[in-house]
Design a protein around this motif. Structure first.
Motif: not given
Length: 122
Positions: A62-69
């Motif tokens: 979930p954190r990586e998804r936040d970062v890529i966004a």
């Protein structure tokens, strides 16, 4: 060489953990005349599997998804850190992991890979 009767059509096995998705795919693909969905104990010519994504590193936290966004918005590591309440070094770590996981050459390429794989929508 296969002993399979070519007139019988292509047999496809669906190996997806989500039973609802597997059933929907079987319904859709079952409408193709040359394609037959293989049963669980039956041999198949092809296998459709959703497990491949995690085997190739495309499963993001979930954190990586936040970062890529946030990368897609063009934010720097410092700005990503501020938005997520983490240090710029931690943001840099996440960006590096994303680049590795997505087999990208840099930040922009990581965003492009994520968009092509449907991880983010631009």
């Amino acid at each position: 060489m296969s002993n399979r009767d070519p007139a019988a059509g292509l047999r496809l096995a669906i190996r997806i953990d989500d039973p609802t998705l597997a059933a929907r795919l079987a319904d859709i693909l079952g409408q193709i005349p040359e394609l037959r969905i293989a049963g669980a104990d039956e041999a198949s010519d092809l296998v459709l599997s959703a497990a491949d994504a995690s085997e190739h590193g495309f499963d993001l936290t979930p954190r990586e998804r936040d970062v890529i966004a946030l990368l897609a918005e063009g934010l720097s590591n410092k700005a990503i850190g501020q938005r997520l309440g983490i240090s710029p070094d931690t943001a840099k770590f996440h960006v590096g992991r994303l680049i590795d996981k997505l087999d990208a050459t840099g930040r922009t390429d990581a965003v492009a890979h994520a968009a092509r794989r449907g991880i983010i929508h631009l």
